[in-house]
Design an enzyme around this catalytic site. Sequence first.
Site, PDB file in Angstrom:
ATOM      1  N   ARG A  68       0.795  -1.220   0.000  1.00 13.18           N
ATOM      2  CA  ARG A  68       0.000   0.000   0.000  1.00 13.18           C
ATOM      3  C   ARG A  68       0.829   1.273   0.000  1.00 13.18           C
ATOM      4  O   ARG A  68       0.583   2.188  -0.776  1.00 13.18           O
ATOM      5  CB  ARG A  68      -0.904   0.066   1.249  1.00 13.18           C
ATOM      6  CG  ARG A  68      -2.182  -0.655   1.138  1.00 13.18           C
ATOM      7  CD  ARG A  68      -2.547  -1.205   2.482  1.00 13.18           C
ATOM      8  NE  ARG A  68      -1.562  -2.211   2.852  1.00 13.18           N
ATOM      9  CZ  ARG A  68      -1.650  -3.488   2.497  1.00 13.18           C
ATOM     10  NH1 ARG A  68      -2.681  -3.903   1.832  1.00 13.18           N
ATOM     11  NH2 ARG A  68      -0.716  -4.364   2.818  1.00 13.18           N
ATOM     12  N   THR A  69       1.797   1.342   0.906  1.00 15.80           N
ATOM     13  CA  THR A  69       2.511   2.606   1.075  1.00 15.80           C
ATOM     14  C   THR A  69       3.261   2.967  -0.207  1.00 15.80           C
ATOM     15  O   THR A  69       3.150   4.079  -0.723  1.00 15.80           O
ATOM     16  CB  THR A  69       3.479   2.507   2.277  1.00 15.80           C
ATOM     17  OG1 THR A  69       2.742   2.045   3.407  1.00 15.80           O
ATOM     18  CG2 THR A  69       4.101   3.844   2.597  1.00 15.80           C
ATOM     19  N   LYS A  71      25.154  -5.826  -2.219  1.00 17.45           N
ATOM     20  CA  LYS A  71      26.601  -6.078  -2.187  1.00 17.45           C
ATOM     21  C   LYS A  71      27.218  -5.529  -0.910  1.00 17.45           C
ATOM     22  O   LYS A  71      28.425  -5.502  -0.760  1.00 17.45           O
ATOM     23  CB  LYS A  71      27.270  -5.407  -3.387  1.00 17.45           C
ATOM     24  CG  LYS A  71      26.772  -5.871  -4.734  1.00 17.45           C
ATOM     25  CD  LYS A  71      27.492  -5.100  -5.846  1.00 17.45           C
ATOM     26  CE  LYS A  71      26.883  -5.367  -7.201  1.00 17.45           C
ATOM     27  NZ  LYS A  71      27.332  -4.382  -8.209  1.00 17.45           N
ATOM     28  N   ARG A 116      11.566   3.583   3.411  1.00 11.58           N
ATOM     29  CA  ARG A 116      11.171   2.603   4.431  1.00 11.58           C
ATOM     30  C   ARG A 116      12.380   1.705   4.675  1.00 11.58           C
ATOM     31  O   ARG A 116      13.012   1.206   3.747  1.00 11.58           O
ATOM     32  CB  ARG A 116       9.994   1.757   3.942  1.00 11.58           C
ATOM     33  CG  ARG A 116       9.764   0.538   4.810  1.00 11.58           C
ATOM     34  CD  ARG A 116       8.534  -0.224   4.435  1.00 11.58           C
ATOM     35  NE  ARG A 116       7.331   0.506   4.796  1.00 11.58           N
ATOM     36  CZ  ARG A 116       6.108   0.009   4.703  1.00 11.58           C
ATOM     37  NH1 ARG A 116       5.930  -1.212   4.247  1.00 11.58           N
ATOM     38  NH2 ARG A 116       5.060   0.722   5.052  1.00 11.58           N
ATOM     39  N   HIS A 146       5.541   5.576  11.754  1.00  7.39           N
ATOM     40  CA  HIS A 146       5.000   5.452  10.402  1.00  7.39           C
ATOM     41  C   HIS A 146       4.038   6.636  10.219  1.00  7.39           C
ATOM     42  O   HIS A 146       2.819   6.472  10.191  1.00  7.39           O
ATOM     43  CB  HIS A 146       4.278   4.108  10.275  1.00  7.39           C
ATOM     44  CG  HIS A 146       3.963   3.680   8.883  1.00  7.39           C
ATOM     45  ND1 HIS A 146       4.028   4.528   7.787  1.00  7.39           N
ATOM     46  CD2 HIS A 146       3.568   2.467   8.385  1.00  7.39           C
ATOM     47  CE1 HIS A 146       3.692   3.855   6.705  1.00  7.39           C
ATOM     48  NE2 HIS A 146       3.410   2.608   7.041  1.00  7.39           N
TER      49      HIS A 146
HETATM   50  C1  NCD Z   1       2.272  -1.607   8.225  1.00  4.36           C
HETATM   51  C2  NCD Z   1       3.766  -1.330   8.336  1.00  4.36           C
HETATM   52  O1  NCD Z   1       4.502  -1.517   7.366  1.00  4.36           O
HETATM   53  O2  NCD Z   1       4.142  -0.875   9.396  1.00  4.36           O
HETATM   54  N1  NCD Z   1       1.796  -1.669   6.923  1.00  4.36           N
HETATM   55  C3  NCD Z   1       1.464  -0.525   6.247  1.00  4.36           C
HETATM   56  O3  NCD Z   1       2.278   0.304   5.953  1.00  4.36           O
HETATM   57  N2  NCD Z   1       0.169  -0.339   5.954  1.00  4.36           N
HETATM   58  C4  NCD Z   1       1.786  -2.694   9.108  1.00  4.36           C
HETATM   59  C5  NCD Z   1       2.340  -4.079   8.981  1.00  4.36           C
HETATM   60  O4  NCD Z   1       3.316  -4.360   8.303  1.00  4.36           O
HETATM   61  O5  NCD Z   1       1.753  -4.966   9.636  1.00  4.36           O
END
Ligand code: NCD
Length: 314
Positions: A57-58, A85, A107, A135
């Site tokens: 999603r993100t 590497k 991320r 997040h």
């Molecule tokens: C979450 C995350 O990556 O922190 N997912 C997200 O971004 N919607 C939650 C998860 O991984 O469970």
Amino acid sequence: METEFKGKNIISINDLTREEVDFILDVANKIEKNPKDYKNKMAGKIMIPLFFEPSTRTKTSFQMAMRQMGGSVEDFDVELSSMKKGETLRDTAMMMKGYSPDIMVIRHKRDGSAKLVADIMSCPVINAGDGQNQHPTQTLLDLYTIKELRGKIDGVRIVVAGDLKYGRTVHSLLTALNLYKNCHVICVSPKELRMPLKFINKTNKVRIEERGLNDLKRSLGEIDILYMTRIQRERFPKGPEGDSLYNKISEKYNLTLDMLNNSQNLYIKVMHPLPKVKEIESQVDSSKYNFYWKQAENGLYVRKALLYLTLGAT
Ligand code: NCD
């Protein structure tokens, strides 16, 4: 306030005031209602997405947001990059800086990684999840969703359930609710996965209660929103001990349609940052309680707003 965001990093929800959060949510709402007005706002702008952990999603919503507003997205695949590497995150960022992207979204599994990259880059950097820490863009879309459901965030009564120890979404959400008035958060988790004290201690304006997994059922009658989270197996200790703890917990952690119906709570809605694994019975998906698909959709509007504001488009 619009110009105030130009060039700003979005690293932690702690960096935003209530007024700023409300402003971002308002812009997101305008974008949801009139997407065409924003069609060309990112023309000529380039985003680099640096995703070192899996994302559906993100990453997709950031990329769609950029492209739907006329911008472009660099194709960076960690699996095919020199990180494989052994190149460090710092070196990767030092070099990316020379390519002059307009914005970077990162991320990474390490807490503090987004800050590290932001300190190097000269463009805005958005944290798309740093380890077990924060997040912030998920939290903004969660707040947007809560507001959509209730008309306001003040006074929300919410259960956050599941993996409260490792889940960065609930860490950010709890921190953000501290910006609002009279919020009541019931933390429901197994004892091994309780909300860390460092997040509870920073949240002195929120009424917080902690309960065990067996209390999930009885808590449903007391709330507006049930915020479920996934048990994050990948952050548990590796090996058989971690496996058996995971199995023990996931057996007991299961939301069923019956539980929701029996709560006699006509207004309750279920949110989840997704991905969900086994924690929600599939019948809930097609019930009136499900709000997680719309919640995920809201990520597009909120991320468009963040790109629009941090890139100072007018
Ligand atoms: C979450 C995350 O990556 O922190 N997912 C997200 O971004 N919607 C939650 C998860 O991984 O469970």
